[in-house]
Design an enzyme around this catalytic site. Structure first.
Site, PDB file in Angstrom:
ATOM      1  N   ALA A   1       0.846  -1.189   0.000  1.00 64.88           N
ATOM      2  CA  ALA A   1       0.000   0.000   0.000  1.00 64.88           C
ATOM      3  C   ALA A   1       0.884   1.243   0.000  1.00 64.88           C
ATOM      4  O   ALA A   1       2.002   1.221   0.539  1.00 64.88           O
ATOM      5  CB  ALA A   1      -0.891   0.001   1.236  1.00 64.88           C
TER       6      ALA A   1
ATOM      7  N   GLY B   1       0.458  -5.042   0.747  1.00 64.54           N
ATOM      8  CA  GLY B   1      -0.731  -5.090  -0.109  1.00 64.54           C
ATOM      9  C   GLY B   1      -0.440  -5.715  -1.472  1.00 64.54           C
ATOM     10  O   GLY B   1      -1.350  -6.251  -2.115  1.00 64.54           O
TER      11      GLY B   1
ATOM     12  N   GLU C   1      -0.753  -9.303  -0.897  1.00 67.49           N
ATOM     13  CA  GLU C   1      -2.184  -9.582  -0.690  1.00 67.49           C
ATOM     14  C   GLU C   1      -2.922  -9.624  -2.034  1.00 67.49           C
ATOM     15  O   GLU C   1      -3.775 -10.479  -2.263  1.00 67.49           O
ATOM     16  CB  GLU C   1      -2.782  -8.521   0.233  1.00 67.49           C
ATOM     17  CG  GLU C   1      -2.234  -8.644   1.657  1.00 67.49           C
ATOM     18  CD  GLU C   1      -2.657  -7.498   2.557  1.00 67.49           C
ATOM     19  OE1 GLU C   1      -2.555  -6.329   2.118  1.00 67.49           O
ATOM     20  OE2 GLU C   1      -3.084  -7.763   3.683  1.00 67.49           O
TER      21      GLU C   1
ATOM     22  N   GLU D   1       4.150  -4.874   7.109  1.00 66.51           N
ATOM     23  CA  GLU D   1       3.305  -3.856   7.734  1.00 66.51           C
ATOM     24  C   GLU D   1       3.679  -3.585   9.180  1.00 66.51           C
ATOM     25  O   GLU D   1       3.577  -2.461   9.672  1.00 66.51           O
ATOM     26  CB  GLU D   1       1.819  -4.273   7.661  1.00 66.51           C
ATOM     27  CG  GLU D   1       1.179  -4.161   6.289  1.00 66.51           C
ATOM     28  CD  GLU D   1       1.336  -5.411   5.435  1.00 66.51           C
ATOM     29  OE1 GLU D   1       2.210  -6.253   5.730  1.00 66.51           O
ATOM     30  OE2 GLU D   1       0.580  -5.549   4.459  1.00 66.51           O
TER      31      GLU D   1
HETATM   32  N1  DAK Z   1       4.551   3.233  -0.647  1.00 70.76           N
HETATM   33  C1  DAK Z   1       5.035   4.375  -1.228  1.00 70.76           C
HETATM   34  N2  DAK Z   1       6.289   4.495  -1.717  1.00 70.76           N
HETATM   35  C2  DAK Z   1       7.106   3.432  -1.623  1.00 70.76           C
HETATM   36  C3  DAK Z   1       6.689   2.207  -1.038  1.00 70.76           C
HETATM   37  C4  DAK Z   1       5.337   2.138  -0.535  1.00 70.76           C
HETATM   38  N3  DAK Z   1       4.827   0.998   0.004  1.00 70.76           N
HETATM   39  N4  DAK Z   1       7.713   1.333  -1.075  1.00 70.76           N
HETATM   40  C5  DAK Z   1       8.737   1.978  -1.685  1.00 70.76           C
HETATM   41  N5  DAK Z   1       8.384   3.242  -2.000  1.00 70.76           N
HETATM   42  C6  DAK Z   1       9.187   4.257  -2.652  1.00 70.76           C
HETATM   43  C7  DAK Z   1      10.291   4.738  -1.718  1.00 70.76           C
HETATM   44  O1  DAK Z   1       9.794   5.727  -0.838  1.00 70.76           O
HETATM   45  C8  DAK Z   1      11.301   5.296  -2.717  1.00 70.76           C
HETATM   46  O2  DAK Z   1      10.841   6.562  -3.154  1.00 70.76           O
HETATM   47  P1  DAK Z   1      11.886   7.791  -3.306  1.00 70.76           P
HETATM   48  O3  DAK Z   1      12.530   7.966  -1.973  1.00 70.76           O
HETATM   49  O4  DAK Z   1      12.856   7.318  -4.382  1.00 70.76           O
HETATM   50  O5  DAK Z   1      11.018   8.933  -3.749  1.00 70.76           O
HETATM   51  C9  DAK Z   1      11.169   4.341  -3.882  1.00 70.76           C
HETATM   52  O6  DAK Z   1       9.899   3.687  -3.741  1.00 70.76           O
HETATM   53  C10 DAK Z   1      12.258   3.270  -3.904  1.00 70.76           C
HETATM   54  O7  DAK Z   1      12.267   2.654  -2.624  1.00 70.76           O
HETATM   55  P2  DAK Z   1      13.599   2.520  -1.741  1.00 70.76           P
HETATM   56  O8  DAK Z   1      14.518   3.651  -1.988  1.00 70.76           O
HETATM   57  O9  DAK Z   1      13.153   2.313  -0.353  1.00 70.76           O
HETATM   58  O10 DAK Z   1      14.248   1.203  -2.353  1.00 70.76           O
HETATM   59  P3  DAK Z   1      15.151   0.130  -1.588  1.00 70.76           P
HETATM   60  O11 DAK Z   1      15.672  -0.777  -2.631  1.00 70.76           O
HETATM   61  O12 DAK Z   1      16.132   0.776  -0.664  1.00 70.76           O
HETATM   62  O13 DAK Z   1      14.120  -0.684  -0.679  1.00 70.76           O
HETATM   63  C11 DAK Z   1      12.032  -1.850  -0.209  1.00 70.76           C
HETATM   64  C12 DAK Z   1      13.090  -1.431  -1.279  1.00 70.76           C
HETATM   65  C13 DAK Z   1      10.883  -2.506  -0.913  1.00 70.76           C
HETATM   66  C14 DAK Z   1      12.688  -2.842   0.764  1.00 70.76           C
HETATM   67  C15 DAK Z   1      11.608  -0.579   0.574  1.00 70.76           C
HETATM   68  O14 DAK Z   1      11.219   0.404  -0.373  1.00 70.76           O
HETATM   69  C16 DAK Z   1      10.463  -0.827   1.483  1.00 70.76           C
HETATM   70  O15 DAK Z   1      10.656  -1.398   2.547  1.00 70.76           O
HETATM   71  N6  DAK Z   1       9.274  -0.357   1.102  1.00 70.76           N
HETATM   72  C17 DAK Z   1       8.139  -0.397   1.972  1.00 70.76           C
HETATM   73  C18 DAK Z   1       7.555  -1.770   1.930  1.00 70.76           C
HETATM   74  C19 DAK Z   1       6.410  -1.851   2.879  1.00 70.76           C
HETATM   75  O16 DAK Z   1       6.504  -1.550   4.068  1.00 70.76           O
HETATM   76  N7  DAK Z   1       5.277  -2.308   2.346  1.00 70.76           N
HETATM   77  C20 DAK Z   1       4.122  -2.433   3.139  1.00 70.76           C
HETATM   78  C21 DAK Z   1       3.359  -1.154   2.986  1.00 70.76           C
HETATM   79  S1  DAK Z   1       1.977  -1.203   4.059  1.00 70.76           S
HETATM   80  C22 DAK Z   1      -5.058  -1.773   4.263  1.00 70.76           C
HETATM   81  C23 DAK Z   1      -4.875  -2.581   3.181  1.00 70.76           C
HETATM   82  C24 DAK Z   1      -3.625  -2.977   2.856  1.00 70.76           C
HETATM   83  C25 DAK Z   1      -2.608  -2.566   3.622  1.00 70.76           C
HETATM   84  C26 DAK Z   1      -2.796  -1.760   4.730  1.00 70.76           C
HETATM   85  C27 DAK Z   1      -4.025  -1.387   5.051  1.00 70.76           C
HETATM   86  N8  DAK Z   1      -6.283  -1.325   4.583  1.00 70.76           N
HETATM   87  C28 DAK Z   1      -6.945  -0.967   3.377  1.00 70.76           C
HETATM   88  C29 DAK Z   1      -6.412  -0.455   5.720  1.00 70.76           C
HETATM   89  C30 DAK Z   1      -1.322  -2.865   3.252  1.00 70.76           C
HETATM   90  C31 DAK Z   1      -0.371  -2.164   3.842  1.00 70.76           C
HETATM   91  C32 DAK Z   1       0.912  -2.165   3.246  1.00 70.76           C
HETATM   92  O17 DAK Z   1       1.133  -2.747   2.222  1.00 70.76           O
END
Ligand code: DAK
Length: 271
Positions: free
Chosen positions: A75, A120, A123, A143
């Site tokens: 997400a 997400g 998912e 998450e």
């Molecule tokens: N959202 C927005 N931007 C993201 C992102 C995300 N999930 N993941 C990565 N990016 C962006 C980064 O901010 C970065 O942007 P800039 O700084 O270049 O502007 C760009 O993508 C490249 O990422 P990194 O620089 O971080 O790249 P790395 O190779 O160093 O790391 C990574 C890659 C995938 C390990 C890292 O980016 C990371 O950890 N990303 C976050 C992954 C994460 O936490 N995903 C879970 C998100 S929460 C719900 C339904 C569903 C959900 C929640 C609620 N309901 C409807 C309530 C689901 C929740 C989630 O999925």
């Protein structure tokens, strides 16, 4: 739900939607944000999925991510952070509805996974019928590192796919619990893992096999599996019998059995 109207399919800005040779390909197209899912992406994705499913000439839907780094990193975190608890609940229900629709439509859906498949994104992939991944892919539910839990089936579908032991580990360890594609294959989370340069061929292999079969019978199997898994065994077997009866009522059943007896290839019409 309010704010989540369908958009004009010609106005897509966050996905690429292509229909060719019976295959509808939807590419999540925010590579700079690793194809993170925001409301705009999901709205367009949903519209494309419905368009493809309603188009009888489309036999398979493929969902993939733009670029070579990610299927989808989850997400969109800035959007997630901006939500009030009620908005987050509504958003969660809306995302869950889309994943349920993917499971309910007749057309088989393949997630073509080419990199990070997180939160997400995983998912979304888990609601598809097939997950085919490059060996560079990484899977997880990070998450918890954001102080939140999966909201679109991560604690539920993952448990059903890989079992409680590994689901608990992947969900609780978050970023520290990411797994690679080989491990995902071993855990039954994905159907196949191939070198990145063979990903197109591996997906095409599934597409060609699916296209040779009856689309109505494929749709009945989807329902039997996806609905039956939530029932107790007696109800599930009864439901299977109902689905079996439905399959027998199709023209494709007559064609399939006749072709077998006449020693020829069946020509399924999807009727
Ligand atoms: N959202 C927005 N931007 C993201 C992102 C995300 N999930 N993941 C990565 N990016 C962006 C980064 O901010 C970065 O942007 P800039 O700084 O270049 O502007 C760009 O993508 C490249 O990422 P990194 O620089 O971080 O790249 P790395 O190779 O160093 O790391 C990574 C890659 C995938 C390990 C890292 O980016 C990371 O950890 N990303 C976050 C992954 C994460 O936490 N995903 C879970 C998100 S929460 C719900 C339904 C569903 C959900 C929640 C609620 N309901 C409807 C309530 C689901 C929740 C989630 O999925």
């Amino acid at each position: 739900m309010e704010n989540f109207q369908e958009v004009d399919e010609l106005d897509f800005e966050n996905i690429i939607y292509e229909k060719k040779d019976g295959v509808a390909t939807i590419t999540l197209n925010r590579p700079k944000a690793l194809n993170a899912l925001n409301t705009a992406v999901m709205t367009e994705l949903r519209t494309a999925i419905h368009d493809a499913d309603e188009d009888e000439s489309m036999r398979v839907i493929v969902i993939t991510g733009a670029g070579d780094r990610a299927f989808c990193a989850g997400a969109d975190i800035p959007e997630l952070q901006s939500k009030s608890p009620i908005e987050a609940r509504n958003w969660s229900m809306w995302l869950q509805m889309i994943t349920r629709e993917i499971e309910a439509i007749q057309t088989p859906v393949i997630a073509k996974i080419n990199g990070f498949c997180l939160g997400g994104g995983l998912e979304l992939a888990m609601s598809c019928d097939f997950r085919i991944a490059s060996d560079k892919s990484k899977f997880g539910q990070p998450e918890i590192n954001l102080g939140v839990i999966p909201g679109a089936g991560g604690t539920q579908r993952l448990t059903r796919l890989v079992g409680r032991t590994k689901s608990m580990e992947i969900n609780m360890l978050g970023q520290a619990g990411l797994i690679d594609a080989q491990e995902a294959y071993r855990l039954n989370l994905i159907n196949r893992v191939v070198p990145v340069e063979e990903l197109d061929n591996a997906v095409n292999d599934y597409i060609e096999k699916l296209k040779a079969l009856s689309p109505v019978t494929i749709g009945i199997i989807k329902l039997a599996v996806n609905k039956g898994i939530e029932m107790d065994i007696d109800r599930a077997l009864y439901y299977e019998a109902e689905c079996f009866g439905m399959a027998v009522s199709t023209e494709d059943f007559k064609e399939g059995t006749s072709a077998f007896l006449e020693k020829r290839k069946p020509e399924f019409k999807g009727r």
